[in-house]
Design a protein around this motif. Structure first.
Motif, PDB file in Angstrom:
ATOM      1  N   HIS A   6       0.820  -1.205   0.000  1.00 51.19           N
ATOM      2  CA  HIS A   6       0.000   0.000   0.000  1.00 51.19           C
ATOM      3  C   HIS A   6       0.862   1.267   0.000  1.00 51.19           C
ATOM      4  CE1 HIS A   6      -3.294   2.659   0.799  1.00 51.19           C
ATOM      5  NE2 HIS A   6      -2.828   2.990   2.002  1.00 51.19           N
ATOM      6  N   ALA A   7       0.805   2.005  -1.101  1.00 53.59           N
ATOM      7  CA  ALA A   7       1.579   3.248  -1.193  1.00 53.59           C
ATOM      8  C   ALA A   7       0.825   4.352  -0.467  1.00 53.59           C
ATOM      9  CB  ALA A   7       1.791   3.617  -2.650  1.00 53.59           C
ATOM     10  N   VAL A   8       1.431   4.880   0.604  1.00 55.56           N
ATOM     11  CA  VAL A   8       0.762   5.911   1.397  1.00 55.56           C
ATOM     12  C   VAL A   8       1.150   7.304   0.898  1.00 55.56           C
ATOM     13  CG1 VAL A   8       0.301   6.689   3.734  1.00 55.56           C
ATOM     14  CG2 VAL A   8       0.990   4.344   3.331  1.00 55.56           C
ATOM     15  N   LEU A   9       2.414   7.447   0.536  1.00 54.62           N
ATOM     16  CA  LEU A   9       2.872   8.706  -0.045  1.00 54.62           C
ATOM     17  C   LEU A   9       3.450   8.398  -1.419  1.00 54.62           C
ATOM     18  CD1 LEU A   9       4.821  10.329   2.957  1.00 54.62           C
ATOM     19  CD2 LEU A   9       2.445  10.726   2.278  1.00 54.62           C
ATOM     20  N   LYS A  10       3.000   9.222  -2.411  1.00 51.49           N
ATOM     21  CA  LYS A  10       3.525   9.000  -3.763  1.00 51.49           C
ATOM     22  C   LYS A  10       4.105  10.309  -4.264  1.00 51.49           C
ATOM     23  CE  LYS A  10      -0.516   6.084  -4.728  1.00 51.49           C
ATOM     24  NZ  LYS A  10      -1.853   6.266  -5.299  1.00 51.49           N
ATOM     25  N   ASP A  11       5.393  10.417  -4.252  1.00 52.48           N
ATOM     26  CA  ASP A  11       6.048  11.542  -4.909  1.00 52.48           C
ATOM     27  C   ASP A  11       5.514  12.903  -4.434  1.00 52.48           C
ATOM     28  OD1 ASP A  11       7.750  12.817  -6.614  1.00 52.48           O
ATOM     29  OD2 ASP A  11       6.334  12.763  -8.297  1.00 52.48           O
ATOM     30  N   GLY A  17      -2.262   9.919  -1.289  1.00 51.85           N
ATOM     31  CA  GLY A  17      -0.814   9.975  -1.198  1.00 51.85           C
ATOM     32  C   GLY A  17      -0.179  11.001  -2.128  1.00 51.85           C
ATOM     33  N   SER A  18      -0.990  11.802  -2.818  1.00 49.16           N
ATOM     34  CA  SER A  18      -0.412  12.830  -3.692  1.00 49.16           C
ATOM     35  C   SER A  18      -1.037  14.180  -3.375  1.00 49.16           C
ATOM     36  CB  SER A  18      -0.698  12.516  -5.160  1.00 49.16           C
ATOM     37  OG  SER A  18      -0.442  11.174  -5.434  1.00 49.16           O
ATOM     38  N   VAL A  19      -0.295  15.221  -3.715  1.00 50.99           N
ATOM     39  CA  VAL A  19      -0.834  16.573  -3.559  1.00 50.99           C
ATOM     40  C   VAL A  19      -1.795  16.806  -4.724  1.00 50.99           C
ATOM     41  CG1 VAL A  19      -0.311  19.016  -3.450  1.00 50.99           C
ATOM     42  CG2 VAL A  19       1.260  17.353  -2.440  1.00 50.99           C
ATOM     43  N   VAL A  20      -3.074  17.044  -4.388  1.00 51.15           N
ATOM     44  CA  VAL A  20      -4.068  17.266  -5.434  1.00 51.15           C
ATOM     45  C   VAL A  20      -4.054  18.724  -5.861  1.00 51.15           C
ATOM     46  CG1 VAL A  20      -6.529  17.204  -5.974  1.00 51.15           C
ATOM     47  CG2 VAL A  20      -5.493  15.371  -4.614  1.00 51.15           C
ATOM     48  N   GLU A  21      -3.864  19.573  -4.871  1.00 51.24           N
ATOM     49  CA  GLU A  21      -4.015  21.001  -5.156  1.00 51.24           C
ATOM     50  C   GLU A  21      -3.351  21.781  -4.028  1.00 51.24           C
ATOM     51  OE1 GLU A  21      -8.089  21.834  -5.919  1.00 51.24           O
ATOM     52  OE2 GLU A  21      -7.667  23.937  -6.389  1.00 51.24           O
ATOM     53  N   THR A  48      -1.114  12.530   7.579  1.00 48.50           N
ATOM     54  CA  THR A  48      -0.448  12.292   8.857  1.00 48.50           C
ATOM     55  C   THR A  48       0.920  11.642   8.640  1.00 48.50           C
ATOM     56  OG1 THR A  48      -2.432  12.205  10.197  1.00 48.50           O
ATOM     57  CG2 THR A  48      -0.555  10.939  10.987  1.00 48.50           C
ATOM     58  N   THR A  49       0.994  10.734   7.673  1.00 53.52           N
ATOM     59  CA  THR A  49       2.281  10.092   7.377  1.00 53.52           C
ATOM     60  C   THR A  49       3.299  11.134   6.920  1.00 53.52           C
ATOM     61  OG1 THR A  49       1.061   8.134   6.689  1.00 53.52           O
ATOM     62  CG2 THR A  49       3.377   8.238   6.086  1.00 53.52           C
ATOM     63  N   LEU A  50       2.844  12.074   6.120  1.00 50.94           N
ATOM     64  CA  LEU A  50       3.741  13.144   5.678  1.00 50.94           C
ATOM     65  C   LEU A  50       4.289  13.906   6.884  1.00 50.94           C
ATOM     66  CD1 LEU A  50       4.974  15.153   3.653  1.00 50.94           C
ATOM     67  CD2 LEU A  50       2.754  16.353   3.617  1.00 50.94           C
ATOM     68  N   LEU A  51       3.390  14.259   7.798  1.00 47.69           N
ATOM     69  CA  LEU A  51       3.804  15.019   8.969  1.00 47.69           C
ATOM     70  C   LEU A  51       4.787  14.204   9.826  1.00 47.69           C
ATOM     71  CD1 LEU A  51       2.809  17.848   9.876  1.00 47.69           C
ATOM     72  CD2 LEU A  51       1.521  16.671  11.654  1.00 47.69           C
ATOM     73  N   ARG A  52       4.476  12.928  10.020  1.00 46.96           N
ATOM     74  CA  ARG A  52       5.341  12.074  10.827  1.00 46.96           C
ATOM     75  C   ARG A  52       6.701  11.867  10.162  1.00 46.96           C
ATOM     76  NH1 ARG A  52       2.971   8.671  14.596  1.00 46.96           N
ATOM     77  NH2 ARG A  52       4.160   6.886  13.827  1.00 46.96           N
ATOM     78  N   ALA A  53       6.708  11.882   8.835  1.00 44.37           N
ATOM     79  CA  ALA A  53       7.984  11.760   8.134  1.00 44.37           C
ATOM     80  C   ALA A  53       8.860  12.979   8.414  1.00 44.37           C
ATOM     81  CB  ALA A  53       7.756  11.616   6.639  1.00 44.37           C
TER      82      ALA A  53
END
Lengths: 260, 493
Positions: free
Chosen positions: A17-22, A229-233, A44-49
């Motif tokens: 499962h890809a949680v963050l993609k690029d 897992g991606s920035v939409v906007e 949340t995964t981004l923040l924890r990273a």
């Protein structure tokens, strides 16, 4: 204004499962970034990273002077890192202070001790000096008179403000908030958001994961909408919240603002 | 069921103890056999003076020769040794050791001399330095009062008998064809006989008569004597060289009548049979002393040392390093998978064969600490793993590394969770220390055994010991409640 945080191509998968993609992102010094997105979107995964509580698989992050290329950080069995790598991660982690959704205060220590624990034990600052600055921070979050209580004696909003003081006490360049009001009774949310707004006005660099759209509108310099897992906007709140370009953003905001 | 059981419960308790101990006699005996090859049997006797402090081994449970009365070792053999030492101007230090471990202890150098009705025979003469005899006696055959068919040694062939395995009486019964069950001493074989668990026993007539008088037993009787008169002597290691001086004093005591006087005191004067209350009362203080100087320090030191071991093992067990966690798993498996008593025996009786010799008390401390370490490790690991992940993350987030997070954040909270199960282990340990009595640590149970052997008042004395244990455990349970309250005061419920 120079960027305090620069995230490039961050990716993380838990098994298949890809949680963050690029994910890429820039945070100018002194600005507030609000991250919005449905649950499971990876925010949340981004923040924890950014606080090294998760180690991404690839991509790089620079916070102030410290840059980590996660492709080169290869945890062994059970997440073990080499000496050199863990030293780098420790320096990286020290750049940011984290405020958790469920505050995670140390229940066996007083409010004051919660705040001074990091400065004294980790940063080896003199106890008296650490206590004095901890009292100042507690005053700033409106808890000057609660210093000698234990966390369980406080309300949820007070506990969360202690969490903020604890993060500030480490004197980080960047403050991270992981849904700081989601676990609170509605009437206590305002106290916490108020403290966060004050911090923003002081010019602190903050990244906030939240569902408080009004807070984003009033305080954020930049809003990031993440899904899958991606920035939409991304862009200023006047754009992303008031005039979203993507259908997914619009659907999300509609659900948040008008649940029925 | 056997006949004339005045106090069935007494006998049952006695039998239980006998069964327990009977099973363990094998190990010390094995130890004796292997240490028999000690290179100390130098043929020619040289002369040497008696040690300034003469360490004398005796079982202390063989009235009226050597036994504990009112918490003090006394008896005919004890007094004779004391008088000899006084005449020689040396000090005596008595060491109480089960009969079947006496010769092993002598060979291992734990004692200098044995004073425990050692019957002179040719085998012993060749293996040890024996003194001249200080008592003449004869062996008797004892059976239940209802027994009609046993009159002499010839009749005991195929019968069940109970004897100390290394005793002369055991040899005689074995040679006569009896099936031998090994016990620690005469008091145990008498109990087995009264309970009908054996048919016959062979022992010293003086000891048998004394025991029958003191316990007032009517359900057993002397049915015959062994053919040869027997003489008892003191034994020392071959080549010790000081026996001639002991012999000189024995001769002097014979000629000035003091040996006869001591003999009359123990063998012809009717012993006063103390009442149950007197027995308990006179043993209350000696047993309390055993509790305070044996059981309690044994428990406290072992528990603290055990917790330190347990914490290290728990952390090793959770380690990512396969070797480290593997070693911890193996340690826990071995400790939990083997009886504590076996661990105790390996350390006390087994390790000396590898040249590692501990005195009883340190040996017990080591065994109990290792045991607590194995059990408490799992308790501590469970407690550590019960702390929510958020606490680890908060600790990491403020910059703590793993050891600091453990020490400052996790363990203080895990301690609260661990108190009830660790209290359980402490309370178990208090009682488990009674096993140390088997390796002659003078603790509470050992004191109770010392008092029970000559009096036969098993129910009363072991019950008294039980009350002491119970009181200690109740106090600990109370302390546990207080501690839980104290540690729990910062936790919202």
């Amino acid at each position: 204004m120079s960027d305090l945080v620069q995230v490039s191509g961050l990716a993380k998968a838990f098994g298949e499962h890809a949680v963050l993609k690029d994910i890429s992102l820039r945070v100018p010094a002194g600005s507030v970034t609000v991250v919005l997105g449905p649950s499971g979107s990876g925010k949340t995964t981004l923040l924890r990273a950014l606080n090294a509580l998760e180690i991404p698989d690839s991509g790089s992050v620079r916070i102030a002077e410290v840059e980590v290329d996660f492709a080169k950080i290869t945890p062994g069995r059970g997440g073990r890192l080499s000496k050199e790598q863990s030293r780098l991660i420790a320096r990286y982690r020290a750049q940011s202070g984290m405020v958790f959704q469920s505050h995670n205060l140390f229940p066996h220590r007083t409010v004051l001790q919660n705040v001074t624990e990091g400065p004294i034990v980790v940063q080896k600052r003199p106890a008296a000096e650490a206590a004095a600055s901890a009292r100042e921070l507690l005053a700033k979050v409106g808890l000057a008179d609660q210093a000698d209580k234990h966390p369980f004696q406080l309300s949820g909003g007070q506990q969360q403000r202690v969490g903020i003081a604890r993060a500030l006490a480490l004197r980080p360049e960047l403050l991270l908030f992981d849904e700081p009001t989601s676990a609170l009774d509605p009437e206590l949310v305002g106290d916490v958001l108020g403290v966060m707004r004050d911090l923003a006005q002081e010019g602190r660099t903050m990244i906030v994961v939240t569902h408080e759209v009004r807070f984003a509108q009033q305080v954020a310099d930049q809003v990031l909408f993440i899904d899958g897992g991606s920035v939409v906007e991304s862009g200023p709140p006047s754009q992303v919240i008031a005039d979203p370009q993507q259908e997914r953003t619009r659907t999300f905001l509609r659900r948040i603002l008008d649940p029925l | 069921m056997p006949h004339n059981l005045r106090l069935p419960a007494v006998r049952w308790l006695g039998a239980l103890i006998v069964l327990l101990f009977g099973a363990f006699v094998a190990l010390p005996a094995a130890g004796a056999a292997t240490s028999g090859s000690h290179p100390q049997s130098i043929g020619r006797a040289s002369t040497a003076s008696v040690p300034k402090v003469l360490r004398v081994g005796t079982e202390g449970t063989y009235p009226p020769f050597d036994f504990n009365q009112n918490g003090k070792l006394t008896g005919y053999d004890v007094e004779v040794v004391q008088q000899i030492a006084q005449r020689l101007g040396v000090k005596v230090q008595f060491v109480q050791i089960p009969f079947d471990s006496l010769f092993a202890a002598l060979k291992a150098g734990r004692i200098d001399m044995i004073a425990d009705q050692i019957t002179i025979n040719s085998e012993r003469k060749s293996l040890y330095d024996l003194s001249s005899p200080y008592v003449d006696t004869t062996g008797v055959i004892v059976a239940r009062s209802s027994e009609k068919n046993i009159h002499s040694l010839a009749d005991i062939k195929g019968k069940r008998a109970a004897e100390s395995s290394t005793s002369n009486w055991g040899d005689i019964a074995r040679k006569a064809g009896a099936k031998i069950q090994t016990v620690e001493g005469l008091d145990q074989s008498l109990s087995l006989l009264q309970q009908g668990r054996i048919d016959v026993l062979v022992n010293d007539q003086l000891a048998v008569k004394y025991a029958i008088r003191v316990t007032g037993a009517t359900d057993v009787k002397i049915v015959g004597t062994t053919p040869d008169a027997s003489q008892s002597a003191f034994a020392a290691r071959k080549g010790s060289g000081f026996m001639p001086q002991i012999d000189t004093q024995i001769a002097a005591m014979k000629s000035d009548g003091s040996l006869k006087k001591t003999y009359d005191k123990w063998f012809t004067v009717q012993p006063k049979v103390p009442s149950t209350w007197d027995t308990i009362r006179t043993n209350l203080v000696p047993m309390l002393k055993g509790l305070v100087t044996g059981t309690l320090p044994l428990t406290a030191i072992s528990f603290v040392a055990g917790l330190v071991i347990a914490l290290g093992v728990a952390i090793a067990r959770m380690s990512n390093r396969l070797v480290l966690s593997g070693v911890a798993r193996a340690y826990i498996a071995i400790i939990r998978g083997t009886p504590l008593l076996v661990q105790l025996f390996i350390i006390f009786f087994g390790l000396p064969e590898l040249g590692v010799k501990f005195s009883p008390f340190p040996a017990a401390i080591i065994a109990f600490s290792l045991n607590v370490g194995g059990y408490a490790a799992e308790t501590i690991r469970a407690a550590i793993q019960s702390i929510p992940r958020g606490q680890w993350e908060a600790a990491s987030s403020v910059g703590m590394n793993y050891p600091t997070a453990l020490r400052r954040v996790i363990i203080p909270q895990a301690a609260r969770t661990a108190v009830p199960p660790l209290s359980n282990e402490l309370i178990s340990l208090v009682k488990d220390t009674s096993l140390a009595s088997t390796i002659i640590v003078t603790e509470l149970l050992r004191k109770a055994q010392d008092a029970a052997a000559p009096s036969g008042k098993y129910l009363e004395l072991y019950s008294t010991a039980a009350v002491y244990y119970l009181v200690v455990c109740l106090i600990l349970a109370f302390a546990q409640d207080r501690l839980e309250g104290r540690l729990g005061r910062f936790v919202a419920r």
